[in-house]
Scaffold this motif. Structure first.
Motif, PDB file in Angstrom:
ATOM      1  N   ILE A 158       0.917  -1.231  -0.064  1.00 33.54           N
ATOM      2  CA  ILE A 158       0.047  -0.138  -0.049  1.00 33.54           C
ATOM      3  C   ILE A 158       0.855   1.138  -0.274  1.00 33.54           C
ATOM      4  CG2 ILE A 158      -1.886   1.344   1.376  1.00 33.54           C
ATOM      5  CD1 ILE A 158      -2.720  -1.271  -0.033  1.00 33.54           C
ATOM      6  N   MET A 159       1.884   1.159   0.858  1.00 32.59           N
ATOM      7  CA  MET A 159       2.991   2.368   0.846  1.00 32.59           C
ATOM      8  C   MET A 159       3.384   2.770  -0.422  1.00 32.59           C
ATOM      9  SD  MET A 159       4.563   1.796   4.568  1.00 32.59           S
ATOM     10  CE  MET A 159       5.797   3.082   4.729  1.00 32.59           C
ATOM     11  N   VAL A 160       4.125   1.797  -1.256  1.00 34.69           N
ATOM     12  CA  VAL A 160       4.766   1.761  -2.533  1.00 34.69           C
ATOM     13  C   VAL A 160       4.025   2.422  -3.412  1.00 34.69           C
ATOM     14  CG1 VAL A 160       5.922   0.640  -4.255  1.00 34.69           C
ATOM     15  CG2 VAL A 160       6.237   0.270  -1.719  1.00 34.69           C
ATOM     16  N   PHE A 161       2.584   1.385  -3.624  1.00 34.34           N
ATOM     17  CA  PHE A 161       1.587   2.016  -4.517  1.00 34.34           C
ATOM     18  C   PHE A 161       1.264   3.703  -4.191  1.00 34.34           C
ATOM     19  CE2 PHE A 161      -2.918   2.807  -5.234  1.00 34.34           C
ATOM     20  CZ  PHE A 161      -3.062   2.526  -6.592  1.00 34.34           C
ATOM     21  N   SER A 162       0.757   3.896  -3.242  1.00 32.45           N
ATOM     22  CA  SER A 162       0.112   5.189  -2.781  1.00 32.45           C
ATOM     23  C   SER A 162       1.073   6.143  -2.925  1.00 32.45           C
ATOM     24  CB  SER A 162      -0.094   5.177  -1.293  1.00 32.45           C
ATOM     25  OG  SER A 162      -0.493   6.647  -0.846  1.00 32.45           O
ATOM     26  N   LEU A 163       2.666   6.322  -2.640  1.00 32.17           N
ATOM     27  CA  LEU A 163       3.381   7.437  -2.792  1.00 32.17           C
ATOM     28  C   LEU A 163       3.913   7.596  -4.273  1.00 32.17           C
ATOM     29  CD1 LEU A 163       5.958   8.164   0.080  1.00 32.17           C
ATOM     30  CD2 LEU A 163       3.825   9.168  -0.696  1.00 32.17           C
ATOM     31  N   PHE A 164       3.969   6.295  -5.073  1.00 33.55           N
ATOM     32  CA  PHE A 164       4.308   6.413  -6.484  1.00 33.55           C
ATOM     33  C   PHE A 164       3.205   7.063  -7.340  1.00 33.55           C
ATOM     34  CE2 PHE A 164       5.087   4.862 -10.839  1.00 33.55           C
ATOM     35  CZ  PHE A 164       6.402   5.268 -10.981  1.00 33.55           C
ATOM     36  N   THR A 165       2.027   6.473  -7.155  1.00 34.98           N
ATOM     37  CA  THR A 165       1.150   7.056  -8.042  1.00 34.98           C
ATOM     38  C   THR A 165       0.593   8.224  -7.528  1.00 34.98           C
ATOM     39  OG1 THR A 165       0.244   4.543  -7.940  1.00 34.98           O
ATOM     40  CG2 THR A 165      -1.397   6.417  -8.689  1.00 34.98           C
ATOM     41  N   SER A 166       0.709   8.685  -6.327  1.00 41.56           N
ATOM     42  CA  SER A 166       0.144  10.147  -6.139  1.00 41.56           C
ATOM     43  C   SER A 166       1.276  11.254  -6.557  1.00 41.56           C
ATOM     44  CB  SER A 166       0.028  10.287  -4.669  1.00 41.56           C
ATOM     45  OG  SER A 166       1.174  10.003  -3.938  1.00 41.56           O
ATOM     46  N   GLY A 167       2.669  10.577  -6.723  1.00 38.46           N
ATOM     47  CA  GLY A 167       3.654  11.306  -7.281  1.00 38.46           C
ATOM     48  C   GLY A 167       3.377  11.663  -8.671  1.00 38.46           C
ATOM     49  N   VAL A 168       2.925  10.907  -9.286  1.00 40.86           N
ATOM     50  CA  VAL A 168       2.634  10.785 -10.991  1.00 40.86           C
ATOM     51  C   VAL A 168       1.605  11.853 -11.078  1.00 40.86           C
ATOM     52  CG1 VAL A 168       2.075   9.891 -13.137  1.00 40.86           C
ATOM     53  CG2 VAL A 168       3.756   8.766 -11.692  1.00 40.86           C
ATOM     54  N   SER A 169       0.517  11.587 -10.108  1.00 37.91           N
ATOM     55  CA  SER A 169      -0.646  12.490 -10.272  1.00 37.91           C
ATOM     56  C   SER A 169      -0.378  13.914  -9.993  1.00 37.91           C
ATOM     57  CB  SER A 169      -1.829  11.803  -9.051  1.00 37.91           C
ATOM     58  OG  SER A 169      -2.009  10.565  -9.552  1.00 37.91           O
ATOM     59  N   MET A 170       0.377  14.190  -9.101  1.00 38.91           N
ATOM     60  CA  MET A 170       0.782  15.521  -8.598  1.00 38.91           C
ATOM     61  C   MET A 170       1.315  16.165 -10.064  1.00 38.91           C
ATOM     62  SD  MET A 170       0.557  17.489  -6.228  1.00 38.91           S
ATOM     63  CE  MET A 170       0.075  16.723  -4.734  1.00 38.91           C
ATOM     64  N   PHE A 171       2.159  15.568 -10.725  1.00 40.69           N
ATOM     65  CA  PHE A 171       2.642  16.201 -12.071  1.00 40.69           C
ATOM     66  C   PHE A 171       1.540  16.753 -13.014  1.00 40.69           C
ATOM     67  CE2 PHE A 171       6.354  13.204 -11.902  1.00 40.69           C
ATOM     68  CZ  PHE A 171       7.240  14.058 -11.023  1.00 40.69           C
ATOM     69  N   LEU A 172       0.472  15.944 -13.031  1.00 39.94           N
ATOM     70  CA  LEU A 172      -0.732  16.093 -13.903  1.00 39.94           C
ATOM     71  C   LEU A 172      -1.778  17.023 -13.352  1.00 39.94           C
ATOM     72  CD1 LEU A 172      -1.511  12.440 -14.767  1.00 39.94           C
ATOM     73  CD2 LEU A 172       0.066  13.992 -16.277  1.00 39.94           C
ATOM     74  N   ILE A 173      -1.962  17.010 -12.140  1.00 40.83           N
ATOM     75  CA  ILE A 173      -2.978  17.990 -11.437  1.00 40.83           C
ATOM     76  C   ILE A 173      -2.719  19.588 -11.779  1.00 40.83           C
ATOM     77  CG2 ILE A 173      -2.184  18.484  -9.217  1.00 40.83           C
ATOM     78  CD1 ILE A 173      -5.096  17.480  -8.423  1.00 40.83           C
ATOM     79  N   GLN A 174      -1.496  19.905 -11.980  1.00 37.31           N
ATOM     80  CA  GLN A 174      -1.369  21.382 -12.351  1.00 37.31           C
ATOM     81  C   GLN A 174      -1.894  21.667 -13.562  1.00 37.31           C
ATOM     82  OE1 GLN A 174       2.952  22.339 -13.383  1.00 37.31           O
ATOM     83  NE2 GLN A 174       3.209  20.198 -13.356  1.00 37.31           N
ATOM     84  N   PHE A 175      -2.122  20.963 -14.440  1.00 37.56           N
ATOM     85  CA  PHE A 175      -2.725  21.433 -15.574  1.00 37.56           C
ATOM     86  C   PHE A 175      -4.251  21.196 -15.542  1.00 37.56           C
ATOM     87  CE2 PHE A 175       1.339  19.140 -16.792  1.00 37.56           C
ATOM     88  CZ  PHE A 175       1.975  20.118 -17.148  1.00 37.56           C
ATOM     89  N   VAL A 176      -5.135  20.995 -14.413  1.00 36.20           N
ATOM     90  CA  VAL A 176      -6.452  21.076 -14.519  1.00 36.20           C
ATOM     91  C   VAL A 176      -6.674  22.342 -13.690  1.00 36.20           C
ATOM     92  CG1 VAL A 176      -8.317  19.923 -13.297  1.00 36.20           C
ATOM     93  CG2 VAL A 176      -6.339  18.585 -14.082  1.00 36.20           C
ATOM     94  N   THR A 177      -7.379  23.139 -14.318  1.00 33.29           N
ATOM     95  CA  THR A 177      -7.783  24.342 -13.872  1.00 33.29           C
ATOM     96  C   THR A 177      -9.379  24.792 -13.653  1.00 33.29           C
ATOM     97  OG1 THR A 177      -7.610  25.268 -16.208  1.00 33.29           O
ATOM     98  CG2 THR A 177      -5.470  25.533 -14.820  1.00 33.29           C
ATOM     99  N   THR A 178     -10.018  24.033 -14.037  1.00 30.45           N
ATOM    100  CA  THR A 178     -11.575  24.389 -13.966  1.00 30.45           C
ATOM    101  C   THR A 178     -12.208  23.697 -12.824  1.00 30.45           C
ATOM    102  OG1 THR A 178     -12.130  22.245 -15.002  1.00 30.45           O
ATOM    103  CG2 THR A 178     -12.016  24.204 -16.723  1.00 30.45           C
ATOM    104  N   PHE A 179     -13.172  24.619 -12.258  1.00 27.03           N
ATOM    105  CA  PHE A 179     -13.682  24.217 -10.904  1.00 27.03           C
ATOM    106  C   PHE A 179     -14.145  22.800 -10.678  1.00 27.03           C
ATOM    107  CE2 PHE A 179     -17.701  23.894  -8.191  1.00 27.03           C
ATOM    108  CZ  PHE A 179     -16.864  24.097  -6.948  1.00 27.03           C
ATOM    109  N   GLU A 180     -15.026  22.242 -11.623  1.00 29.66           N
ATOM    110  CA  GLU A 180     -15.508  20.881 -11.493  1.00 29.66           C
ATOM    111  C   GLU A 180     -14.428  19.887 -11.798  1.00 29.66           C
ATOM    112  OE1 GLU A 180     -16.759  23.172 -13.741  1.00 29.66           O
ATOM    113  OE2 GLU A 180     -18.670  23.683 -12.967  1.00 29.66           O
ATOM    114  N   ALA A 181     -13.331  19.897 -12.738  1.00 28.50           N
ATOM    115  CA  ALA A 181     -12.470  19.051 -12.842  1.00 28.50           C
ATOM    116  C   ALA A 181     -11.537  19.067 -11.708  1.00 28.50           C
ATOM    117  CB  ALA A 181     -11.590  19.340 -14.140  1.00 28.50           C
ATOM    118  N   LEU A 182     -11.400  20.160 -10.919  1.00 28.43           N
ATOM    119  CA  LEU A 182     -10.276  20.057  -9.763  1.00 28.43           C
ATOM    120  C   LEU A 182     -10.676  19.514  -8.535  1.00 28.43           C
ATOM    121  CD1 LEU A 182      -8.586  23.681  -9.617  1.00 28.43           C
ATOM    122  CD2 LEU A 182      -7.503  21.274  -9.295  1.00 28.43           C
TER     123      LEU A 182
END
Length: 405
Positions: free
Chosen positions: A85-109
């Motif tokens: 769980i620890m390995v999956f959680s941190l690795f996947t959330s790290g990749v997700s953090m790269f992507l979320i900066q490109f989300v700028t609309t209210f609903e999508a955020l």
């Protein structure tokens, strides 16, 4: 005298296994990179130009995702093990953090923040359960405190550095650094720490017939209420307070970061010696939590003095002292209360109380500010802190009655 004091301080850091130290280093790297959280409300309000109401709802999505992640992390830790769980959680959330900066609309955020936190906060109950495998019973509270120290040392460095990054290259830099720290930290953990089954220590061996369900543990549920309230108060540091710094006193991101850094430095300097002293003297955990919750409440009464910017520093010192006395012993109380085989479930509910606090803290805080102003919000937070303190007295009496019976 100085040498003796230094020896007393360093003795608090002895006796930990190699795995605990690696987990501590990994936690520090991860937390130092977590620069987005202290500036998230400012980013949403000032960079993306959302209203207070929209910022509040995005924080609600943040908290709901955190609750789901905490529940899944605890449940799956009991079933398939904390390590995966620890390995999956941190690795996947790290990749997700790269992507979320490109989300700028209210609903999508709202959706993106919910999914990100559902993945990221699977880590927390899994990490707490891992301490049962890698720490000795007599070191458990100090091991929890050591990991919290890493969190706070990272927090001491993170906001100040985050403020510089924002001023230099903007908010996007925070997302890249945060995501990278998640991935780097969990790769270090996976390479240096082998998966280990949780050892059942003698103090956890119980008659299976005598083990009650967590849903029938009344003391634990009142304790969860206390954890929720103290966390709700504490999370004002990341939601309403940064905006208050700027709107009331005109502080810059760097100045806000430096005040938050003060919190991290105080906790880093004093928490481990305080926990070590309290453990050596044998103070009951619930009595320490009573004092901590009262001091945390006091810090928000102090914010009612709004004619001098220096009160922000004094209040932060009180919040830090309250945090030192409340959170490490709350962690230890929750883990010690869990029967054998239910550690993940108990720690999931404990971390979920913090996730729920994220939801309520941001939404209620911003709604009160929008309708009635900052002063009313500070009074409300201080008042519920007093209620939490009184609830701790009930727990203290209930524990005494339980021990007698």
């Amino acid at each position: 005298m100085l040498k003796t004091a230094l020896n007393h301080y360093t003795n608090n850091f002895k006796g930990f296994s190699r795995e605990i130290w690696i987990l501590t280093i990994v936690t520090f790297i991860n937390r130092a990179g977590t620069m987005v959280l202290p500036f998230l409300s400012k980013y949403l309000k000032e960079d993306l130009h959302f209203t207070y109401n929209q910022v509040g709802w995005i924080m609600v999505a943040f908290g709901l995702g955190s609750m789901l992640g905490s529940w899944l992390g605890g449940k799956l830790s009991d079933k398939i093990g904390f390590y995966k769980i620890m390995v999956f959680s941190l690795f996947t959330s790290g990749v997700s953090m790269f992507l979320i900066q490109f989300v700028t609309t209210f609903e999508a955020l709202c959706v993106s923040m919910f999914l990100l936190m559902a993945i990221a906060d699977m880590f927390r109950p899994a990490m707490f359960v891992s301490l049962g495998a890698y720490a000795k019973p007599e070191n458990r509270t100090r091991a929890l405190t050591l990991v919290r120290l890493a969190i706070n040392l990272g927090f001491a460095a993170g906001p100040a550095l985050g403020g510089l990054i924002i001023m230099g290259i903007g908010y996007s830099g925070l997302f890249w650094v945060d995501g990278s720290s998640c991935i780097i930290s969990i790769l270090i953990f996976a390479l240096l720490v082998k998966e280990k089954k949780k050892i059942i220590h003698d103090d956890k061996i119980e008659n299976a017939a005598a083990v009650k369900s967590v849903f029938h543990d009344k003391i634990f549920w009142v304790f969860l209420f206390v954890s929720f309230v103290t966390a709700m108060i504490f999370f004002q540091l990341f939601t309403t307070l940064p905006l208050y710094h700027n709107e009331k006193f005109g502080l810059t991101e760097l100045q806000t970061g430096l005040i938050m850094t003060l919190n991290g430095l105080i906790v880093f300097s004093l928490e481990m010696p305080t926990v070590g002293f309290m453990e050596r003297k044998g103070f009951p955990k619930i009595k320490i939590i009573i004092l901590g919750s009262f001091i945390m409440s006091l810090s928000f009464f102090l914010l009612l003095i709004n004619i001098w910017a220096g009160i922000l520093v004094i209040s932060m010192i009180c919040i830090s002292l309250g945090e030192i006395l409340t959170f490490p012993f709350s962690n230890a109380f929750a883990l010690s209360r869990a029967p054998r085989g239910q550690e993940g479930q108990y720690m999931a509910l404990y971390t979920m109380s913090f996730s729920l606090a994220h939801i309520v803290s941001s939404k209620v805080g911003f709604e009160i500010i929008a309708q009635l102003g900052y002063q009313t919000n500070w009074f409300f937070m201080a008042f519920i802190g007093i209620i939490a303190t009184l609830s701790c007295f009930w727990i203290k009496n209930a524990l005494a009655a339980e021990n007698v019976s």
